[in-house]
Design a protein around this motif. Structure first.
Motif, PDB file in Angstrom:
ATOM      1  N   SER A 176       1.553  -1.293  -9.487  1.00 36.07           N
ATOM      2  CA  SER A 176       2.437  -0.635  -8.512  1.00 36.07           C
ATOM      3  C   SER A 176       1.831   0.592  -7.840  1.00 36.07           C
ATOM      4  O   SER A 176       2.410   1.102  -6.875  1.00 36.07           O
ATOM      5  N   LYS A 198       1.505   0.051  -4.256  1.00 34.46           N
ATOM      6  CA  LYS A 198       2.654   0.131  -3.359  1.00 34.46           C
ATOM      7  C   LYS A 198       2.445   1.218  -2.306  1.00 34.46           C
ATOM      8  O   LYS A 198       3.025   1.142  -1.226  1.00 34.46           O
ATOM      9  N   VAL A 255       0.581  -0.652   0.359  1.00 37.27           N
ATOM     10  CA  VAL A 255       1.502  -1.530   1.081  1.00 37.27           C
ATOM     11  C   VAL A 255       2.323  -0.715   2.081  1.00 37.27           C
ATOM     12  O   VAL A 255       2.490  -1.115   3.244  1.00 37.27           O
ATOM     13  N   LEU A 298      10.664   1.413  -2.455  1.00 35.53           N
ATOM     14  CA  LEU A 298       9.318   1.006  -2.867  1.00 35.53           C
ATOM     15  C   LEU A 298       8.570   2.151  -3.538  1.00 35.53           C
ATOM     16  O   LEU A 298       7.923   1.972  -4.577  1.00 35.53           O
ATOM     17  N   ASP A 320      10.753  -3.688  -7.215  1.00 37.33           N
ATOM     18  CA  ASP A 320       9.956  -4.905  -7.081  1.00 37.33           C
ATOM     19  C   ASP A 320      10.409  -5.763  -5.898  1.00 37.33           C
ATOM     20  O   ASP A 320       9.589  -6.381  -5.220  1.00 37.33           O
ATOM     21  N   VAL A 327       8.886  -4.917  -2.546  1.00 40.53           N
ATOM     22  CA  VAL A 327       7.579  -5.505  -2.233  1.00 40.53           C
ATOM     23  C   VAL A 327       7.771  -6.764  -1.395  1.00 40.53           C
ATOM     24  O   VAL A 327       7.106  -6.955  -0.370  1.00 40.53           O
ATOM     25  N   LEU A 379       0.417  -7.450  -6.244  1.00 37.56           N
ATOM     26  CA  LEU A 379       0.024  -6.134  -5.721  1.00 37.56           C
ATOM     27  C   LEU A 379      -1.482  -5.903  -5.708  1.00 37.56           C
ATOM     28  O   LEU A 379      -1.951  -4.980  -5.047  1.00 37.56           O
TER      29      LEU A 379
END
Length: 336
Positions: free
Chosen positions: A93, A96, A99, A152, A158, A161, A198
Motif C-alpha cells: 500500500s 497507493k 497511484v 486511498l 482497498d 484502489v 499494487l
C-alpha cells in the motif's frame, strides 16, 4: 542470517563511510549538535545519528530491512540510511501514493476532474480488508474522485484502489510513472485492465518520488497540497512513525504505510516547524515475527515508532530546505 549480516554491512557502517566517521555497530553518537560555523558538520552528525537509530531499532526488530533515508541540507540531501536501497520489492500500500500521483496527473492535464463521479458497485467492493467502502453496506453509490483519493491515502482503502482503476487503468498508471522517472515503481496489471495489484518499487525510488512531490516537480501546486494534506491528516496512519507524537507533531509528518503477509512498510516526509521538508524516509521490512499481527505491536511497526520519536527529538531546532507546505489546521468537532 538476515540480509545485513549476509552482506557484512550495517547502516552505521554506511553512514561512517559517507561522512568519514567511525562508530561502533548499533551505537548512537552522543552529544548535541553545535552551532555557528559548524552548520555543515552539525547536519552530517545529525544524519549519522538518524542512521544509528535506524540500525539499533531495525536490529532489535530482526528480519530484513530495505531502506533509504535522507536529511535535507543547503547543498542537497545527506544520506542517513542506505540499506539495500535499490532492491525492487513488493511495495504494497505504500504504492497507493504512486497511484494517487498518476490519477492527479490526469487531473492536472485536464483529462479528469476531481469532482468526477465513479460508481461504487457491490461487485467492486473488497470485503474483509482495509477501508470504509466495505462497511457502509449500501451499494451502489456514487463518490467523487476526490473522495476516492481521500480514502486511498488516509485509511488505505482497498476498494479505492479499484475505483482509481476505473479512471486510470493499470497500463496508464505505469506509463505515467515511467514518464515521471520511476520505472521500478509500477503496479502489476491483471486480466481486467481496470484492476491491478499494487506492484513494486525500491526504497530509493519511493524516497525520490516523495522528494519530487514536496519539491513541486511531480504535480501541480493544488494536487501536491491535496496529497500532502491527506498524508498529514489526523486520520492518516498513526501506528508507526507518528505513533509516539503529539497531534501537532503528527501534523508535521506525511506518511503512508503498507502491509501484507509478513511485510510492514512505511514511507513519508518529516517537515520542520515552518513546513519545509526535513527528513524523507522509505522503510521497508519483512521477515519479522508476528506475520499475523497487523497492529501496533508488530516488531517492525514498533521499530518505526521508536525511530520516528527519536528522529523528531534529534531534529528539534533544525530547519528543512525547499518549498514550505503549511501544516493543516486541526479543529476537533463536537457535532452540531
Amino acid at each position: 542470517m538476515d540480509r545485513r549480516t549476509a552482506l557484512g554491512l550495517g547502516t552505521v557502517a554506511t553512514a561512517g563511510a559517507v561522512f568519514g566517521t567511525a562508530m561502533p555497530a548499533a551505537a548512537e553518537p552522543t552529544g548535541q549538535a553545535g552551532t555557528g560555523g559548524e552548520a555543515g558538520s552539525d547536519r552530517e552528525r545529525l544524519a549519522a545519528r538518524i542512521g544509528a537509530v535506524f540500525q539499533r531499532v531495525s536490529t532489535r526488530a530482526g528480519g530484513n530491512w530495505q531502506a533509504y533515508v535522507s536529511l535535507a541540507g543547503p547543498d542537497g540531501p545527506l544520506v542517513a540510511v542506505d540499506e539495500s536501497a535499490d532492491l525492487r520489492i513488493e511495495a504494497y500500500s505504500v504504492n497507493k501514493i504512486a497511484v494517487a500521483v498518476a490519477v492527479l496527473d490526469k487531473v492536472d492535464r485536464g483529462l479528469l476532474a476531481i469532482d468526477h463521479q465513479v460508481e461504487v458497485t457491490e461487485a467492486i467492493v473488497v470485503t474483509g480488508g482495509d477501508g470504509i467502502f466495505s462497511l457502509d453496506g449500501a451499494h451502489p453509490s456514487l463518490v467523487t474522485v476526490g473522495h476516492v483519493l481521500a480514502n486511498l491515502l488516509t485509511v488505505s482503502d482497498d476498494t479505492a484502489v479499484r475505483l482509481c482503476g476505473l479512471v486510470c487503468p493499470a497500463a496508464e498508471i505505469n506509463q505515467i510513472l515511467v514518464a515521471k522517472g520511476f520505472p521500478n515503481t509500477q503496479v502489476q496489471p491483471v486480466a481486467n485492465p481496470n484492476r491491478f495489484y499494487l506492484g513494486t518499487s525500491t526504497p530509493r525510488e519511493t524516497h525520490d518520488l516523495l522528494r519530487a512531490l514536496v519539491a513541486g516537480t511531480l504535480l501541480s501546486p493544488a494536487s501536491t497540497e491535496r496529497v500532502l494534506r491527506l498524508l498529514r491528516s489526523p486520520v492518516a496512519f498513526t501506528d508507526g512513525v507518528r505513533r509516539e507524537m503529539s497531534s501537532a507533531e503528527r501534523a508535521r509528518v506525511a506518511t503512508k504505510a503498507g502491509w501484507f503477509a509478513d511485510a510492514r512498510h512505511e514511507a513519508g516526509v518529516i517537515f520542520d516547524t515552518a513546513g519545509a521538508p526535513l527528513v524523507t524516509y522509505a522503510l521497508f521490512a519483512d521477515g519479522q515475527a508476528g506475520a499475523d499481527d497487523f497492529g501496533a505491536t508488530h516488531p517492525a511497526v514498533q521499530a518505526r515508532a521508536r525511530w520516528g520519536r527519536r528522529v523528531m527529538d534529534l531534529t528539534d531546532g533544525f530547519g528543512g530546505t525547499g518549498t514550505r507546505h503549511r501544516k493543516p489546521t486541526y479543529r476537533p468537532s463536537n457535532g452540531g
